[in-house]
Design an enzyme around this catalytic site. Structure first.
Site, short mmCIF file in Angstrom:
data_model
loop_
_atom_site.label_atom_id
_atom_site.label_comp_id
_atom_site.label_asym_id
_atom_site.label_seq_id
_atom_site.Cartn_x
_atom_site.Cartn_y
_atom_site.Cartn_z
N ARG A 20 -8.20 -56.24 -57.13
CA ARG A 20 -9.49 -55.55 -57.07
C ARG A 20 -9.37 -54.27 -57.89
O ARG A 20 -8.51 -53.43 -57.61
CB ARG A 20 -9.83 -55.22 -55.61
CG ARG A 20 -11.09 -54.42 -55.49
CD ARG A 20 -11.50 -54.17 -54.02
NE ARG A 20 -12.69 -53.36 -54.05
CZ ARG A 20 -12.81 -52.15 -53.52
NH1 ARG A 20 -11.80 -51.62 -52.84
NH2 ARG A 20 -13.92 -51.47 -53.63
N GLU A 29 -17.29 -47.07 -51.07
CA GLU A 29 -17.32 -45.88 -50.21
C GLU A 29 -18.41 -44.87 -50.56
O GLU A 29 -18.11 -43.73 -50.93
CB GLU A 29 -15.95 -45.19 -50.21
CG GLU A 29 -14.84 -46.10 -49.71
CD GLU A 29 -13.50 -45.38 -49.50
OE1 GLU A 29 -13.37 -44.21 -49.91
OE2 GLU A 29 -12.59 -45.99 -48.91
N HIS A 74 -16.66 -46.88 -58.48
CA HIS A 74 -15.68 -46.23 -57.60
C HIS A 74 -15.65 -44.76 -58.00
O HIS A 74 -14.67 -44.25 -58.53
CB HIS A 74 -14.33 -46.91 -57.74
CG HIS A 74 -13.37 -46.65 -56.62
ND1 HIS A 74 -12.77 -47.64 -55.88
CD2 HIS A 74 -12.89 -45.49 -56.09
CE1 HIS A 74 -11.96 -47.10 -54.98
NE2 HIS A 74 -12.02 -45.79 -55.08
N TYR A 115 -8.94 -47.77 -42.62
CA TYR A 115 -7.64 -47.08 -42.58
C TYR A 115 -7.22 -46.69 -41.17
O TYR A 115 -6.04 -46.69 -40.85
CB TYR A 115 -7.69 -45.82 -43.46
CG TYR A 115 -7.66 -46.14 -44.94
CD1 TYR A 115 -6.47 -46.24 -45.62
CD2 TYR A 115 -8.84 -46.37 -45.64
CE1 TYR A 115 -6.42 -46.56 -46.97
CE2 TYR A 115 -8.81 -46.69 -47.00
CZ TYR A 115 -7.60 -46.77 -47.65
OH TYR A 115 -7.55 -47.09 -48.99
N ASN A 133 -13.62 -50.88 -46.13
CA ASN A 133 -12.32 -50.22 -46.27
C ASN A 133 -11.97 -49.66 -44.90
O ASN A 133 -12.75 -48.90 -44.31
CB ASN A 133 -12.40 -49.10 -47.29
CG ASN A 133 -12.75 -49.60 -48.69
OD1 ASN A 133 -12.73 -50.81 -48.93
ND2 ASN A 133 -13.05 -48.70 -49.60
N GLU A 153 -9.89 -52.28 -48.62
CA GLU A 153 -8.81 -51.29 -48.73
C GLU A 153 -8.19 -51.12 -47.36
O GLU A 153 -8.89 -51.09 -46.35
CB GLU A 153 -9.31 -49.91 -49.17
CG GLU A 153 -9.74 -49.82 -50.61
CD GLU A 153 -10.17 -48.41 -51.01
OE1 GLU A 153 -9.73 -47.42 -50.36
OE2 GLU A 153 -10.95 -48.29 -51.96
O1 IFM Z 1 -7.56 -43.43 -52.92
C1 IFM Z 1 -8.63 -43.65 -52.06
C2 IFM Z 1 -9.62 -44.63 -52.66
O2 IFM Z 1 -10.06 -44.23 -53.91
C3 IFM Z 1 -10.82 -44.76 -51.77
N1 IFM Z 1 -10.41 -45.07 -50.42
C4 IFM Z 1 -9.38 -44.31 -49.82
C5 IFM Z 1 -8.18 -44.20 -50.74
C6 IFM Z 1 -7.08 -43.34 -50.09
O3 IFM Z 1 -7.58 -42.08 -49.85
#
Ligand code: IFM
Length: 453
Positions: free
Chosen positions: A74, A163, A118, A303, A301, A358
Site C-alpha cells: 500500500r 486519515e 496521504h 493502533y 488504521n 495501518e
Molecule cells: O506515519 C503515520 C502515517 O502516516 C499515518 N498513520 C500513523 C502513522 C504513524 O504515526
C-alpha cells in the site's frame, strides 16, 4: 479456521514519508515541502526531501517486499508529482515513476493498493484555499480521474483519503502538521464537509474512468474502544464510546462516526449534529448523497484503544490503565484487544468487508554490535495484535487484509526521523536497508498464514 488463503498480508508507506526526490522531474510543491522549511516545525529541522529515497530505490525495495512474502504493497501517490499545480497539466515523468513502481510490484507478484491522498496537498491548491474552497471537491475528482485513467489497467484497489482526522485535525486545527494552521473550529467543519464530498465525487469519477472493475474504499483512523470485560453492558458501553462525538471541541476531529457515517451510511451522527451545531456549515441532502457512494470495502488504521466499562450509573466510563502499562517508543499505549473489538464494531455498523490499512509501532531500534537490528518489542506487539485480529476473523468479521505500518523506517511527520516504525531499518546516512528481526518474523508468519498466532 483462521485467515483464509486469500487473506492479503501487506505493508504500507506514504509518498512524502518515503519517496524523497522532492524537487525532481517536474514535481510541484506540496504543503509539507513548505512547512518543513521553517525552524521549529519538525524535529531538528528534518525534511522529507530525501526520506528513504524510494523514488530511486523502489526496485530494491520491491525486491525486499518479495523476499518478505508480501501479497500487497500500500503506497500513496504524490498529487503534486503527477499534477504539479494540482489541476490541469499532468507531469508525465511523475506518472512514469509510479508506472515503474507498479510494474515492478506486479512482476514480483505483489498487488498494488493505491492511496490517492496521504496528506500532501499541492501547494498551488493550498494557495487557492485548499479544502476551504468548495472547488476542492472538483480538484480532487479531477486528480482521481487522472490516476484511475492511467493506472486502472494494472491497479485494482484504491483508497481515497488516508486519515482525514489527522490532516484536518493536526494540520488545520492544532497546527502541528502542514500547513501548520490553527483555524477556527467552524472552518475545519467546512473543510471536513468538502473532504467527504471530494471523496464521493472522486469515487464517481474513478468508476467512470476505470478500464476494468476496480475496488474502492476509504481509510480513516481513530482510537478504538474495547470492553473492560465480556459483560454485555461493558460491550455496549465500549461501542457507544467508539462512535461518540468528542466533547472537547478542539479535539472534535478525533472522531470515527463524524468521518465515517456520512461516507458509509449517508448521514452525520445525530449526537454530533447537536453537539457541534453552532460550528456546522449548511448541510444539503445532495451533499450527503454525494458523500455516500457505494464502496467495496471499509478500511481503518488501528493502533490502540481504551478500555471502557459501564458504570454503576449505567454510563460508559474509561478504565484507567494500570501504572507501568506497556507503551511504544512514541508513547502510544499497547492495547492488542483493539484489533478484535475495533474491526468487530466497525463491521457491525458499516457492514462492509474491512481492511486494516495501518497498524504498527515505533521502537528505539538501533544496529547492534552484531550488525543486526533486534526488535523483540515489535515482534511481541505484532504477535499479540494479530492474535486478536485472527479471533475477529474466526468470530465472523469479514477482514480482507492487514497492512503493517510500515515497510521501512521513514519520515514520521513533525517527529522527523526520530521515530522508527519500519520492519526494515533505514540508515539515513547511507540509505542502507537492514532487515529487523521483526521483518523475518513477519515473513515467517505470512508463510504460515498466521497459523501459530
Ligand atoms: O506515519 C503515520 C502515517 O502516516 C499515518 N498513520 C500513523 C502513522 C504513524 O504515526
Amino acid at each position: 479456521m483462521g485467515f483464509g488463503n486469500d487473506f492479503v498480508w501487506g505493508a504500507a508507506t506514504a509518498s512524502y514519508q518515503v519517496e524523497g526526490a522532492a524537487y525532481e522531474d517536474g514535481k510541484g510543491l506540496q504543503i509539507w515541502d513548505v512547512f518543513c522549511k521553517d525552524p521549529g516545525n519538525v524535529f531538528e529541522g528534518h525534511t522529507g526531501d530525501v526520506a528513504c529515497d524510494h523514488y530511486h530505490r523502489y526496485a530494491e525495495d520491491v525486491k525486499m517486499m518479495k523476499e518478505m512474502g508480501l501479497k500487497a504493497y500500500r503506497f500513496s501517490i504524490s498529487w503534486a508529482r503527477i499534477m504539479p499545480e494540482g489541476t490541469g497539466k499532468v507531469n508525465e515523468k511523475g506518472l512514469a515513476f509510479y508506472d515503474a513502481l507498479i510494474d515492478s510490484l506486479i512482476e514480483n507478484g505483489i498487488q498494488p493498493y493505491l492511496t490517492l491522498y496521504h496528506w500532501d496537498l499541492p501547494y498551488e491548491l493550498y494557495k487557492r484555499g485548499g479544502w476551504m474552497n468548495p472547488d476542492s471537491v472538483n480538484w480532487f475528482a479531477e486528480y482521481a480521474k487522472v490516476v484511475v485513467e492511467h493506472f486502472s489497467d494494472r491497479v485494482l484497489h484504491y483508497f481515497t483519503f488516508n486519515e482525514p482526522q489527522c490532516f484536518i485535525g493536526h494540520g488545520f486545527l492544532i497546527g502541528e502538521h502542514a500547513p501548520g494552521l490553527k483555524c477556527p473550529v467552524t472552518d475545519t467543519f467546512l473543510m471536513a464537509h468538502h473532504v467527504m464530498m471530494a471523496h464521493g465525487k472522486a469515487v464517481q469519477a474513478m468508476r467512470a474512468a476505470a478500464k476494468q472493475p476496480i475496488q474502492i474504499g476509504y481509510a480513516p483512523t481513530g482510537s478504538m474502544a474495547y470492553p473492560a470485560s465480556n459483560r454485555e453492558e461493558d460491550i455496549e458501553a465500549a461501542k457507544k464510546v467508539l462512535f461518540a462525538c468528542p466533547e472537547d471541541i478542539k479535539g472534535w476531529a478525533w472522531n470515527v462516526s463524524w468521518w465515517s457515517d456520512p461516507v458509509m451510511l449517508g448521514s452525520y451522527p445525530e449526537e454530533g449534529l447537536k453537539k457541534y451545531e453552532k460550528y456546522l456549515p449548511a448541510i444539503k441532502p445532495e451533499d450527503l448523497k454525494l458523500m455516500h457512494q457505494p464502496l467495496d470495502f471499509y478500511a481503518q488504521n488501528i493502533y490502540n484503544g481504551n478500555a471502557v466499562r459501564c458504570s454503576e450509573e449505567g454510563k460508559p466510563e474509561f478504565v484507567l490503565r494500570p501504572v507501568g502499562a506497556p507503551k511504544t517508543a512514541i508513547q502510544w499505549p499497547i492495547t492488542p484487544e483493539c484489533l478484535y473489538w475495533g474491526p468487530k464494531f466497525l463491521y457491525e455498523r458499516y457492514g462492509k468487508p474491512i481492511y486494516i490499512t495501518e497498524n504498527g509501532l515505533s521502537c528505539h531500534d538501533a544496529v547492534s554490535l552484531d550488525g543486526k537490528v533486534h526488535d523483540p518489542n515489535r515482534i511481541d506487539f505484532l504477535a499479540r495484535y494479530l492474535h486478536y485480529l485472527k479471533q475477529a476473523v474466526e468470530d465472523g468479521v469479514n477482514v480482507k487484509g492487514y497492512f503493517q505500518w510500515s515497510l521501512m523506517d521513514n519520515f514520521e511527520w513533525a517527529k522527523g526521523y526520530s521515530d522508527r516504525f519500519g520492519l526494515i531499518y533505514v540508515d539515513y546516512q547511507t540509505q542502507q536497508r537492514i532487515w529487523k528481526d521483526s521483518a523475518y518474523w513477519y515473513r515467517d508468519m505470512i508463510k504460515e498464514n498466521g497459523k501459530n498466532l
